[in-house]
Scaffold this active site. Structure first.
Site, short mmCIF file in Angstrom:
data_model
loop_
_atom_site.label_atom_id
_atom_site.label_comp_id
_atom_site.label_asym_id
_atom_site.label_seq_id
_atom_site.Cartn_x
_atom_site.Cartn_y
_atom_site.Cartn_z
N CYS A 30 48.12 3.67 -24.21
CA CYS A 30 49.14 4.40 -24.95
C CYS A 30 50.16 5.11 -24.04
CB CYS A 30 48.46 5.33 -25.95
SG CYS A 30 49.49 5.70 -27.36
N HIS A 59 43.26 3.05 -28.55
CA HIS A 59 42.22 4.03 -28.28
C HIS A 59 40.96 3.52 -28.96
CE1 HIS A 59 45.31 6.98 -27.12
NE2 HIS A 59 45.98 6.56 -28.15
N1 GLN Z 1 53.67 10.04 -26.64
C1 GLN Z 1 53.55 8.60 -26.80
C2 GLN Z 1 54.03 8.11 -28.15
O1 GLN Z 1 54.02 8.85 -29.13
C3 GLN Z 1 52.12 8.21 -26.55
C4 GLN Z 1 51.19 8.74 -27.60
C5 GLN Z 1 49.73 8.57 -27.26
O2 GLN Z 1 49.37 8.40 -26.09
N2 GLN Z 1 48.86 8.62 -28.25
O3 GLN Z 1 54.42 6.98 -28.27
#
Ligand code: GLN
Length: 239
Positions: free
Chosen positions: A97, A195
């Site tokens: 992510c 995740h």
């Molecule tokens: N901040 C990034 C987004 O919203 C990654 C989010 C995350 O790692 N869950 O795309």
């Protein structure tokens, strides 16, 4: 220590103080466990963001993060240079992510402003109109020899893949990169929106990283329990 693997695999859990949402640290634990079951020793370093990146790491793991910690992590990793150097000499990098986005050329900051990434993957991320939240399932690129992957996604970002990367998987359900594909890889650098933690839900992906790290095949292990849990999860998502 087994004589076949005299040198432990050095696992580096990158910036847990900035990048560690949704239990992504489980990726570290499952790699240690699956290596140990095969008699492969590991050594794990929890690398805080005020420390130098150990360039001799074998597997680097990055987790997800909120927008601002993600920007700080990208700035510090760029300034340090060690992760880029390690990847250039063949280290395995697995990023989730926010970690995935910051491996690219740029990503969208909290106001959508472009923020420079590490340029380790030929990808560019921006911000999508809608947040992608929920379960995701994908069919992995055939050459990786990994069963269908499942995970949980929660991100605003969308990711465009350049010529020098391949998509990790074709989306069966969920959003992923936003174009029908999920994640990206090039050489031994692999990123995903999943995740779960991703390597716990997908032991096949964990073993891919271990194969890359040892540079060859590894023994199969009994995954019947993990297999049952995966089937339950896939059934709950796909029906
Ligand atoms: N901040 C990034 C987004 O919203 C990654 C989010 C995350 O790692 N869950 O795309």
């Amino acid at each position: 220590m087994s004589s076949d693997h005299p040198k432990p695999i050095k696992i580096v859990w990158v910036y847990p103080d900035l990048l560690s949402t949704y239990g992504d640290q489980g990726n570290t634990i499952v790699l240690e466990r699956r290596a140990a079951l095969r008699g492969i020793p590991t050594q794990t370093v929890h690398l805080r963001s005020d420390e130098r990146v150990p360039v001799d790491g074998d597997i680097f793991l990055l987790g997800g993060g909120e927008d601002r910690p993600q920007i700080l992590a990208a700035q510090r990793l760029r300034r340090d240079g060690g992760l880029y150097e390690a990847a250039q000499r063949g280290a395995v990098v697995f990023a989730v992510c926010a970690g995935y986005q910051l491996l690219g050329h740029e990503f969208g900051g909290e106001e959508g402003q472009p923020v420079p990434g590490l340029g380790l993957l030929d990808i560019r991320s921006g911000r999508g109109r809608q947040r992608a939240v929920g379960e995701i399932v994908g069919e992995v690129a055939a050459e990786l020899n990994v069963p269908r992957i499942t995970g949980f996604e929660n991100h605003q970002g969308i990711t465009h893949l350049g010529q020098r990367v391949k998509p990790l998987a074709k989306v069966v359900t969920g959003i992923g990169n936003g174009d029908g594909f999920e994640g990206a890889y090039s050489g031994r650098v692999l990123g995903t929106y999943m995740h779960g933690p991703a390597l716990v839900r997908n032991p096949g992906l964990a073993d891919l990283l271990l194969r890359w790290a040892v540079g060859g095949d590894i023994q199969p292990i009994d995954d019947s329990w993990a297999g049952r849990l995966r089937e339950e999860r896939l059934k709950a998502v796909l029906g």
